[in-house]
Design a protein around this motif. Structure first.
Motif, PDB file in Angstrom:
ATOM      1  N   THR A 666       0.837  -1.213   0.000  1.00 44.92           N
ATOM      2  CA  THR A 666       0.000   0.000   0.000  1.00 44.92           C
ATOM      3  C   THR A 666       0.864   1.252   0.000  1.00 44.92           C
ATOM      4  O   THR A 666       0.601   2.218  -0.731  1.00 44.92           O
ATOM      5  N   LYS A 670       1.057   4.202  -2.793  1.00 44.56           N
ATOM      6  CA  LYS A 670       0.765   5.577  -2.361  1.00 44.56           C
ATOM      7  C   LYS A 670       1.901   6.519  -2.715  1.00 44.56           C
ATOM      8  O   LYS A 670       1.684   7.695  -3.020  1.00 44.56           O
ATOM      9  N   GLN A 703      -8.895  -4.088   7.497  1.00 42.80           N
ATOM     10  CA  GLN A 703      -8.582  -2.675   7.301  1.00 42.80           C
ATOM     11  C   GLN A 703      -7.388  -2.464   6.369  1.00 42.80           C
ATOM     12  O   GLN A 703      -7.454  -1.614   5.478  1.00 42.80           O
ATOM     13  N   PRO A 704      -6.294  -3.231   6.521  1.00 40.81           N
ATOM     14  CA  PRO A 704      -5.186  -3.068   5.555  1.00 40.81           C
ATOM     15  C   PRO A 704      -5.618  -3.313   4.107  1.00 40.81           C
ATOM     16  O   PRO A 704      -5.152  -2.626   3.191  1.00 40.81           O
ATOM     17  N   MET A 707      -7.343  -0.240   2.750  1.00 46.63           N
ATOM     18  CA  MET A 707      -6.378   0.803   2.382  1.00 46.63           C
ATOM     19  C   MET A 707      -5.688   0.471   1.056  1.00 46.63           C
ATOM     20  O   MET A 707      -5.475   1.351   0.209  1.00 46.63           O
ATOM     21  N   ASN A 710      -8.087   1.071  -1.822  1.00 46.93           N
ATOM     22  CA  ASN A 710      -8.260   2.507  -2.063  1.00 46.93           C
ATOM     23  C   ASN A 710      -7.113   3.067  -2.899  1.00 46.93           C
ATOM     24  O   ASN A 710      -7.334   3.789  -3.878  1.00 46.93           O
ATOM     25  N   GLU A 711      -5.885   2.725  -2.518  1.00 47.42           N
ATOM     26  CA  GLU A 711      -4.726   3.238  -3.260  1.00 47.42           C
ATOM     27  C   GLU A 711      -4.682   2.672  -4.675  1.00 47.42           C
ATOM     28  O   GLU A 711      -4.307   3.361  -5.625  1.00 47.42           O
ATOM     29  N   ALA A 739     -16.208  -0.188   3.632  1.00 48.05           N
ATOM     30  CA  ALA A 739     -15.430   0.644   4.566  1.00 48.05           C
ATOM     31  C   ALA A 739     -16.327   1.247   5.641  1.00 48.05           C
ATOM     32  O   ALA A 739     -15.922   1.372   6.804  1.00 48.05           O
ATOM     33  N   ASN A 747     -13.421   8.381  10.667  1.00 45.49           N
ATOM     34  CA  ASN A 747     -12.102   7.936  10.226  1.00 45.49           C
ATOM     35  C   ASN A 747     -11.660   8.710   8.984  1.00 45.49           C
ATOM     36  O   ASN A 747     -12.379   8.742   7.979  1.00 45.49           O
ATOM     37  N   ASN A 749      -9.506   7.974   6.809  1.00 48.81           N
ATOM     38  CA  ASN A 749      -9.378   7.090   5.644  1.00 48.81           C
ATOM     39  C   ASN A 749     -10.716   6.926   4.925  1.00 48.81           C
ATOM     40  O   ASN A 749     -10.776   6.822   3.698  1.00 48.81           O
TER      41      ASN A 749
END
Length: 955
Positions: A666, A670, A703-704, A707, A710-711, A739, A747, A749
């Motif tokens: 990630t 990013k 959660q990871p 992320m 998303n990226e 999410a 949050n 994020n």
């Protein structure tokens, strides 16, 4: 019905499947009954009253018992019937009983696709309001549908119109009652018991529980087998009573039974019943007897063989020094040219290694080799499952054929002593060493290489670099199809589907054979269904549990149980196991070694290239990965990959071991936000991980993964045209939906994802939803505005751009003013959003028709963007500015400047290596039209070549 079976068939000893359900039900009743007796619980247990089991005590509990081999879901008729029957019982007893429960109990498990029932079973108290609502609605839905089903069945009977009207009226009233009734108490009192074991295992398990209970001192040391039969007979007798009140089982009944002598008890046993319901035990006993008989026969055969072998003259060495696999009754397809190539090399090199992943056909190739080249004086075939030395040292047939005896002190050097004896044998000889799973010991191989009178063919999963090695070629499509159709001819399968499937499994010969046999032996399984289940990673789907037979295997096997055993990873250490679990989530081919080192961070490149290099080398030696010819890339065979992922999913915290790799990946993607070309190499790995870890197995890394996704999706915007008609917007919606369930409402994020979803809506010209989600993101960031100044400004500028697209200058300028107020408030006049603001002003003047002013402002914005630190700016925006400037000059009919700025836009994208971006192709198309308009032939031809090259790359 059990009584009917007893009377009709007079103990039908072939009725295991028919009787198993009754047996399981009766065992369940018996366990509850004697457990209450042991624990002094004043509970009356009824059999065949209102449901399979009715328990009356401080609580009123109705239990439905099901013993099945298939899994259950809310689509299962049995579950829907049980819920409806439970509801009728609830209506009947609820007014007189405050504590009433309804239990659906079964040996089997919940179907994989059944999400609601799985969550309900794991959270029986339904404390999660969202889950409770889903369960509440599902139960109501089932009740309504069951009323309709029963109505339709009744209407199909030969009845009068008046009766039909009455039925319809009654059913409509019943449905209204269900729809208007709060069924919360009913829903919360439903209990699910899924024991996750087969029918056979369930009966064995409950029998063990009953035997343990009967061993309690309260049963006065009566023989447990006698008590078991007596109590089972009592249950049967009670269940046949006409009066339901007489079908009860109490503690007092057991006390009366225990007062009788053993002889008296034997007289009350229903022998037909106990014999009928204990058939499976008798069968097991028969099986054991058969095994014992077979073992005795084998022992005699071994004695005969030993005698026969010892009678050989010490000077007589048979042609086959070991047992040789059957090579005459099978036809091995393919490898005709390769087999000649190997034979020629063996003559010269004396030792040749054939390597390939498990299941690709190495053993079959060796059989074909033996069948093709028969001019050997002596042949040995050694199967290696532990180590080479162990396989040689403990081959009794080899030892007898060599005519040598060993003493205890020889054990250490036994392998060398055997090789020494083999080396004394003259002639043209062949040794085949078939290494199944073990890690190769090069020292042992070097010892084998010293046998001078023998040609040595080594079969292994590893690429042995010390000796002449060849990878076994994969068979052709025609031969693969012939293998499939020779094992399965129940359906016509088009070549397209077969070719796609063979490619997916990389023409793995073993998997082709197992797949065909599984389909052939099934009732309704097709290759299409099989393939879809495999791609969805549903290796434990019930459709795969088909018994099949495989050569050289004792008894029947099931495809993926067999493959799990075949591709075991017992030789891996913890570091290797963790890393192969990570590699298996990446694409199965063309994993660039430099990429996976860089994923851990460029600052640690030198350290990791050694560590990771050593791990990959070790995995290659164990046959789990394969280097490309240039050793810059590695591949993992698709089936090995699927098995590793399957094993990972079965762990207590699936995929938790690779959480850091997800976080690092990630971070690398990013890092490409300002330099998109730096991240493009990592996108395929992120996509593969997200596809490989299915939703239900993400709990430990949820959660990871959010992320990472998303990226990934954000990075795609630099390479893919995310305009109208694409799936990009659907993916953003899906991500945000998940999410919202797993991230806090505040949050940051989540706010980033809201902003990205809004951008996707804007690209799809859904401006209403775009503004909604921009504002949702803004609400979160505004709570800590000083911390997220740049993001707040970015979102406000994004909304301004939407207003400009709608020609709404007033709202666009109002937001522009807000942005300037924030900049002054925090004295923040930095970042590439300043260039965006010049673009906003330029667009405003363009709408007003003042192209000169628009051009001037955009040029100022470009100048400002170029003044930023190269590492802190994204020149994708610079290219967009030049593209917009080109358009402004076109509006003024200044074709020369339009071409100049379009060329700058193209050159900027090319300079930052966005050569695969859809936007670059669009710019090529625009400048090509301009060249044609101006008749610039040389440049026109150059751009056409670039467009063609671009399309070739895409294809």
């Amino acid at each position: 019905m059990l009584e009917q079976i007893l009377n009709t068939f007079d103990v039908n000893t072939d009725a295991i499947a028919t009787n198993r359900g009754f047996y399981y039900q009766y065992l369940s009743i018996l366990k509850k009954w004697i457990q209450n007796f042991v624990e002094n619980k004043n509970i009356v247990t009824y059999t065949e009253v209102d449901n399979d089991i009715k328990e009356v005590g401080q609580e009123l509990i109705f239990t439905q018992i099901k013993c099945y081999s298939s899994n259950f879901s809310f689509n299962s008729v049995e579950i829907k019937n049980s819920i409806f029957n439970f509801w009728l019982l609830y209506l009947k007893y609820n007014s007189s009983n405050e504590n009433i429960k309804f239990c659906f109990s079964t040996n089997t498990k919940i179907a994989l696709r059944e999400k609601i029932l799985t969550k309900w079973s794991a959270n029986p108290e339904l404390k999660d309001n969202e889950l409770y609502t889903l369960c509440y609605e599902k139960i109501k839905e089932i009740l309504i549908k069951e009323i309709n089903i029963r109505k339709n069945k009744k209407l199909q009977n030969k009845i009068t119109e008046i009766q039909k009207t009455e039925i319809k009226s009654a059913c409509e009233s019943f449905k209204k009652h269900v729809q208007n009734t709060d069924i919360e108490k009913f829903v919360r009192n439903i209990i699910w018991e899924f024991n996750h074991i087969s029918p056979e295992e369930s009966i064995i398990s409950i029998r063990k529980d009953i035997d343990l209970l009967l061993a309690n001192l309260k049963f006065n040391n009566k023989p447990s087998t006698l008590l078991f039969s007596v109590l089972l007979s009592e249950i049967y007798k009670k269940s046949q009573n006409t009066n339901k009140d007489d079908r009860c089982l109490t503690n007092e009944t057991i006390s009366i039974i225990l007062k009788q002598t053993d002889d008296e008890l034997k007289k009350i046993i229903n022998s037909k019943l106990t014999k009928l319901l204990r058939i499976e035990i008798e069968l097991i006993q028969n099986d054991i007897q058969q095994i014992q008989i077979t073992q005795g026969l084998h022992s005699e055969e071994i004695k005969i063989l030993k005698t026969s072998f010892t009678n050989f003259s010490n000077k007589t060495i048979p042609k086959e020094l070991t047992f040789i696999p059957d090579i005459n009754s099978i036809e091995v397809l393919g490898w005709d040219d390769f087999i000649t190539h190997i034979n020629n090399n063996l003559k010269v090199k004396k030792l040749v290694s054939i390597f390939a992943e498990g299941g690709m056909g190495k053993t079959s190739f060796a059989k074909k080799y033996l069948k093709t080249f028969t001019n050997y004086d002596h042949i040995m075939w050694i199967n290696v499952e532990n180590s080479i030395s162990y396989a040689f040292s403990f081959d009794e047939v080899l030892e007898i054929n060599l005519g040598i005896e060993f003493i205890k002190s020889d054990d250490v050097n036994k392998f060398k002593l055997i090789l020494n004896e083999i080396n004394k044998i003259d002639g043209h000889n062949l040794l085949i060493v078939d290494i199944q799973e073990s890690q190769i010991d090069n020292t042992e191989l070097r010892l084998i290489a010293t046998i001078t009178n023998w040609e040595k063919l080594i079969l292994t999963r590893s690429h042995i670099k010390n000796f002449t090695s060849f990878k076994l070629p994969r068979i052709s499509f025609e031969y693969a199809k012939e293998i499939f159709t020779s094992n399965c001819n129940k359906e016509e399968i088009n070549n397209g589907l077969l070719h796609e499937y063979f490619e997916y499994i990389d023409y793995n010969v073993l998997v082709i054979e197992l797949t065909a046999k599984t389909i052939e032996n099934s009732f309704d399984l097709t290759l299409s269904t099989f393939f879809n289940l495999l791609k969805e990673q549903k290796l434990d789907d019930n459709d795969f549990n088909i018994d099949i037979e495989v050569d050289e295997e004792n008894g029947v096997i099931r495809i993926f149980n067999f493959l799990l055993k075949k591709f075991s990873f017992n030789t891996l250490n913890n570091e290797e196991r963790s890393y192969i679990e990570y590699l298996a989530l990446l694409p199965s081919s063309n994993i660039f070694i430099e990429d996976i080192i860089l994923i851990n961070g460029i600052a640690f490149f030198d350290e990791n290239k050694i560590t990771i290099g050593n791990i990959i080398n070790s995995l290659e030696k164990k046959g789990l990965v394969e280097y490309s010819s240039d050793r810059k890339r590695i591949n993992i065979h698709r089936i090995i990959r699927e098995i590793i992922i399957y094993n990972s999913r079965k762990e207590f915290n699936p995929f938790f071991n690779i959480i850091f790799y997800i976080v690092w990946l990630t971070a690398r993607i990013k890092e490409g936000q300002n330099q998109p070309s730096n991240s493009i190499r990592f996108l395929k790995y992120a996509e593969s991980i997200l596809n490989s870890i299915k939703e239900e197995y993400r709990t430990s890394v949820y959660q990871p993964l959010l992320m990472l996704e998303n990226e990934l999706l954000y990075s795609y915007r630099y390479f893919i045209n995310t305009g109208i008609g694409n799936e990009h917007n659907l993916r953003w919606n899906n991500l945000v939906s998940r999410a919202q369930k797993h991230l806090g409402s505040d949050n940051p994020n989540l706010a980033v994802m809201y902003n990205n979803l809004a951008l996707s809506y804007a690209n799809n010209e859904d401006f209403k939803n775009a503004i909604i989600y921009f504002k949702k993101a803004l609400i979160i960031f505004k709570k800590e505005e000083s911390k997220y100044i740049d993001l707040v400004i970015t979102i406000l500028n994004n909304i301004s751009n939407i207003h400009l697209k709608c020609k709404d200058l007033v709202n666009a300028m109002n937001l522009f003013k807000k942005v300037q107020e924030i900049r002054r408030k925090y004295n923040y006049f930095d970042g590439q959003q300043l260039g965006i603001e010049y673009q906003i002003l330029a667009d405003s003047y363009k709408i007003a028709g003042d192209y000169d002013k628009a051009i001037g402002l955009l040029c100022e914005g470009i100048k400002l963007h170029k003044s930023l630190n190269f590492l802190k700016r994204n020149d994708f925006y610079l290219s967009a500015y030049y593209n917009q400037l080109s358009h402004l000059y076109l509006c003024k009919n200044d074709i020369g400047q339009a071409i100049t700025n379009q060329e700058k836009a193209i050159r900027t994208l090319e300079d930052i290596n966005l050569n695969k971006s859809d936007y670059l192709l669009q710019m090529y198309t625009v400048v090509l039209s301009l060249y044609k308009h101006e008749g610039i032939k040389d440049k026109e031809e150059e751009v056409i070549n670039k467009i063609n090259s671009f399309k070739n790359i895409q294809s």
